[in-house]
Write an enzyme that holds these catalytic residues in place. Structure first.
Site, PDB file in Angstrom:
ATOM      1  N   GLY A 262      58.558  28.045  48.157  1.00 49.11           N
ATOM      2  CA  GLY A 262      57.860  27.927  48.100  1.00 49.11           C
ATOM      3  C   GLY A 262      57.073  25.772  47.971  1.00 49.11           C
ATOM      4  O   GLY A 262      55.514  26.094  47.714  1.00 49.11           O
TER       5      GLY A 262
ATOM      6  N   HIS B 200      43.307  20.450  41.824  1.00 48.65           N
ATOM      7  CA  HIS B 200      44.632  21.248  41.356  1.00 48.65           C
ATOM      8  C   HIS B 200      45.264  20.783  39.900  1.00 48.65           C
ATOM      9  O   HIS B 200      44.141  19.265  40.045  1.00 48.65           O
ATOM     10  CB  HIS B 200      45.805  20.836  42.159  1.00 48.65           C
ATOM     11  CG  HIS B 200      45.969  21.905  42.984  1.00 48.65           C
ATOM     12  ND1 HIS B 200      45.263  22.197  44.466  1.00 48.65           N
ATOM     13  CD2 HIS B 200      46.056  23.329  43.225  1.00 48.65           C
ATOM     14  CE1 HIS B 200      46.027  22.801  45.361  1.00 48.65           C
ATOM     15  NE2 HIS B 200      46.846  23.882  44.303  1.00 48.65           N
TER      16      HIS B 200
ATOM     17  N   LYS C 177      49.887  17.702  40.110  1.00 50.30           N
ATOM     18  CA  LYS C 177      50.296  17.803  41.770  1.00 50.30           C
ATOM     19  C   LYS C 177      50.523  16.716  42.649  1.00 50.30           C
ATOM     20  O   LYS C 177      50.133  15.732  42.693  1.00 50.30           O
ATOM     21  CB  LYS C 177      49.381  18.570  42.564  1.00 50.30           C
ATOM     22  CG  LYS C 177      49.591  18.675  43.937  1.00 50.30           C
ATOM     23  CD  LYS C 177      48.593  19.637  44.207  1.00 50.30           C
ATOM     24  CE  LYS C 177      48.860  20.629  45.366  1.00 50.30           C
ATOM     25  NZ  LYS C 177      50.180  21.615  45.878  1.00 50.30           N
TER      26      LYS C 177
END
Length: 259
Positions: free
Chosen positions: A92, A149, A153
């Site tokens: 992912g 985000h 990140k």
């Protein structure tokens, strides 16, 4: 029969979420946990094998599917490790270069490997719907995107935004790398028609918000996806792991393959 899971990056935000869901779901079994040498000590006391490399833990968990939400270099090493044994891997991680994606595709010929920039069912449905909307609206509508985000990140734009951008560009007959604009400053002149703007905002603990704008004569259409928690992504990863356990090597699988 339960699906055994090894979690790489088990002490990270996604790793902890996945481990907790595995413990709570009777259909899954936590078979191993992997993290870096500086963090592996925090996993002491776990009822399953723990190590600082997937290569060390993999033999202790026969038949387990590995899930990796870490960083491109770590996930690539996980893919190389499973390719040697033919074991299954769900990735992912975002931020891969084109060359790294090519390597994943090659490794997927030797082991069942699944990669998605976003495990959300909703986002993956948008990958199918947005190109249809793009074609229906026609070339008079400008396409822009904003993604939000959390402040931890590391990659920008997000992997999800880039994948969304790719499907939008393909619907117009473009290549995203040729038309993407992720920065505007100063006297830049009129907006080119062959352009897709993707702007990134970072701050706080925002899990993930992506908004696509179609702006045409006299109107604007906005399509927004909001992720309310990381459990959404973790559930998608577990769904992918259960599906991948029955697949054979040959291609780099994605969420569309599971539908």
């Amino acid at each position: 029969m339960s699906t055994s899971i090894i979690v790489v990056g088990a002490n990270g935000r996604m790793g902890r979420t996945i481990s907790q869901l595995v413990d709570a779901e009777p259909a899954f079994n936590l078979a191993g946990m992997v993290d870096s040498k500086e963090h592996v000590g925090k996993l002491a006391g776990s009822p399953c094998p723990v190590g600082d490399s997937l290569a060390a833990v993999l033999p202790q968990a026969p038949g387990a599917v590995t899930i990796d939400f870490t960083a491109p270099a770590v996930s690539l090493q996980s893919a190389r490790t499973v390719a040697e044994s033919g074991r299954a891997l769900v990735i992912g991680t975002t931020g891969f270069t084109d060359a790294e994606k090519d390597e994943l595709r090659e490794l997927a010929k030797r082991a069942p490997i699944f990669w998605s920039s976003n495990m959300s069912i909703g986002i993956n449905v948008l990958y199918k719907i947005l190109p249809e909307l793009t074609r229906a609206l026609g070339d008079t509508y400008d396409i822009e995107m904003v993604e939000l985000h959390h402040n931890h990140k590391k990659d920008s734009p997000s992997g999800t935004a880039l994948t969304l951008g790719e499907c939008l560009a393909e619907a117009r007959g473009w290549k995203l790398n040729d038309v993407r604009c992720s920065s505007r400053d100063g006297i830049i002149g009129e907006r080119p028609k062959a352009q897709i703007g993707i702007q990134a905002i970072r701050g706080g603990d925002v899990v993930g918000v992506h908004t696509v704008y179609f702006m045409g004569p006299g109107e604007r259409i906005e399509v927004t996806h909001q992720a309310h928690s990381r459990e959404n992504f973790a559930q998608g990863a577990l769904r992918a792991a259960a599906w991948l356990a029955g697949q054979k090597p040959g291609k780099l699988y994605g969420m569309q393959d599971t539908f």
